[in-house]
Scaffold this motif. Structure first.
Motif, PDB file in Angstrom:
ATOM      1  N   PRO A  53       0.814  -1.211   0.000  1.00 28.73           N
ATOM      2  CA  PRO A  53       0.000   0.000   0.000  1.00 28.73           C
ATOM      3  C   PRO A  53       0.850   1.264   0.000  1.00 28.73           C
ATOM      4  CG  PRO A  53      -0.777  -1.536   1.657  1.00 28.73           C
ATOM      5  CD  PRO A  53       0.509  -2.090   1.134  1.00 28.73           C
ATOM      6  N   PHE A  54       0.386   2.235  -0.755  1.00 30.23           N
ATOM      7  CA  PHE A  54       1.074   3.520  -0.818  1.00 30.23           C
ATOM      8  C   PHE A  54       0.121   4.659  -0.461  1.00 30.23           C
ATOM      9  CE2 PHE A  54       2.539   7.258  -3.243  1.00 30.23           C
ATOM     10  CZ  PHE A  54       3.752   7.452  -2.609  1.00 30.23           C
ATOM     11  N   MET A  56      -3.387   4.466   0.276  1.00 32.92           N
ATOM     12  CA  MET A  56      -4.447   4.096   1.239  1.00 32.92           C
ATOM     13  C   MET A  56      -5.797   4.743   0.934  1.00 32.92           C
ATOM     14  SD  MET A  56      -3.083   1.883   3.254  1.00 32.92           S
ATOM     15  CE  MET A  56      -3.922   1.754   4.838  1.00 32.92           C
ATOM     16  N   GLY A  58      -7.240   4.285  -2.491  1.00 34.53           N
ATOM     17  CA  GLY A  58      -7.789   3.714  -3.711  1.00 34.53           C
ATOM     18  C   GLY A  58      -7.263   4.263  -5.013  1.00 34.53           C
ATOM     19  N   ASN A  59      -6.166   5.015  -4.992  1.00 31.15           N
ATOM     20  CA  ASN A  59      -5.653   5.606  -6.229  1.00 31.15           C
ATOM     21  C   ASN A  59      -4.494   4.852  -6.871  1.00 31.15           C
ATOM     22  OD1 ASN A  59      -7.487   7.695  -6.234  1.00 31.15           O
ATOM     23  ND2 ASN A  59      -6.134   9.107  -5.155  1.00 31.15           N
ATOM     24  N   CYS A  60      -3.606   4.248  -6.092  1.00 32.51           N
ATOM     25  CA  CYS A  60      -2.349   3.738  -6.654  1.00 32.51           C
ATOM     26  C   CYS A  60      -2.410   2.279  -7.120  1.00 32.51           C
ATOM     27  CB  CYS A  60      -1.221   3.892  -5.643  1.00 32.51           C
ATOM     28  SG  CYS A  60      -1.309   2.769  -4.237  1.00 32.51           S
ATOM     29  N   PHE A  61      -3.303   1.502  -6.614  1.00 32.35           N
ATOM     30  CA  PHE A  61      -3.449   0.079  -6.942  1.00 32.35           C
ATOM     31  C   PHE A  61      -2.233  -0.761  -6.540  1.00 32.35           C
ATOM     32  CE2 PHE A  61      -7.475  -0.317  -9.199  1.00 32.35           C
ATOM     33  CZ  PHE A  61      -7.800   1.025  -9.354  1.00 32.35           C
ATOM     34  N   ASP A  62      -1.384  -0.244  -5.690  1.00 32.00           N
ATOM     35  CA  ASP A  62      -0.235  -1.021  -5.229  1.00 32.00           C
ATOM     36  C   ASP A  62      -0.622  -2.029  -4.147  1.00 32.00           C
ATOM     37  OD1 ASP A  62       1.734  -0.162  -6.893  1.00 32.00           O
ATOM     38  OD2 ASP A  62       2.451   1.416  -5.550  1.00 32.00           O
ATOM     39  N   CYS A  63      -1.842  -1.964  -3.672  1.00 33.79           N
ATOM     40  CA  CYS A  63      -2.283  -2.855  -2.596  1.00 33.79           C
ATOM     41  C   CYS A  63      -3.089  -4.037  -3.096  1.00 33.79           C
ATOM     42  CB  CYS A  63      -3.104  -2.065  -1.583  1.00 33.79           C
ATOM     43  SG  CYS A  63      -4.646  -1.423  -2.272  1.00 33.79           S
ATOM     44  N   GLN A  74      -8.445  -4.224  -4.130  1.00 40.02           N
ATOM     45  CA  GLN A  74      -7.676  -3.201  -3.426  1.00 40.02           C
ATOM     46  C   GLN A  74      -7.858  -3.387  -1.920  1.00 40.02           C
ATOM     47  OE1 GLN A  74      -9.584  -0.140  -5.975  1.00 40.02           O
ATOM     48  NE2 GLN A  74      -7.621   0.900  -5.689  1.00 40.02           N
ATOM     49  N   CYS A  76      -6.956  -1.578   0.459  1.00 40.43           N
ATOM     50  CA  CYS A  76      -7.304  -0.354   1.192  1.00 40.43           C
ATOM     51  C   CYS A  76      -8.783  -0.014   1.079  1.00 40.43           C
ATOM     52  CB  CYS A  76      -6.447   0.823   0.726  1.00 40.43           C
ATOM     53  SG  CYS A  76      -6.783   1.367  -0.956  1.00 40.43           S
TER      54      CYS A  76
HETATM   55  S1  FES Z   1      -3.022   1.717  -1.241  1.00 35.97           S
HETATM   56 FE1  FES Z   1      -3.284   2.799  -3.082  1.00 35.97          FE
HETATM   57  S2  FES Z   1      -5.002   1.845  -4.005  1.00 35.97           S
HETATM   58 FE2  FES Z   1      -4.800   0.851  -2.093  1.00 35.97          FE
END
Ligand code: FES
Length: 100
Positions: A53-54, A56, A58-63, A74, A76
């Motif tokens: 997570p980056f 938290m 819902g924007n980055c999709f790293d989670c 996601q 988060c």
């Molecule tokens: S932490 Fe960025 S979309 Fe979930």
């Protein structure tokens, strides 16, 4: 790295891979895992780089993570539930045991 500022008064039990995680009712999956010391939720397909997570929000999709056999969710944006089963994934697919 992350720690809870309040003790858990409404515990929710879930599993990440083979590990039991105790979260607070209302936690997002991402917050619950981070509080339990899990920072890698998936690996990049090409490089194998670790992602977690980056943003938290819902924007980055790293989670992205697999929740109850459904990949690409996601962490988060999902709330913990009793008995939830979580797994790391590789890119847009699940990590198989031989790849871990
Ligand atoms: S932490 Fe960025 S979309 Fe979930």
């Amino acid at each position: 790295m992350f720690r809870r500022t309040k003790s858990i008064d409404k515990p929710v039990r879930l599993r990440f891979e083979d590990r039991e995680i105790i979260a607070q009712e209302g936690d997002s999956v991402a917050a619950a895992l981070l509080a339990a010391g899990v920072i890698q939720f998936r690996e990049q397909t090409e490089s194998g780089g670790e992602r977690g997570p980056f943003c938290m929000i819902g924007n980055c999709f790293d989670c992205l993570i697999e929740i109850d056999d459904v990949p690409n969710l996601q962490a988060c944006r999902h709330t913990v539930r009793e008995g939830m089963q979580l797994r790391k994934q590789c890119g847009l697919t699940r990590l198989e045991p031989d790849n871990e």
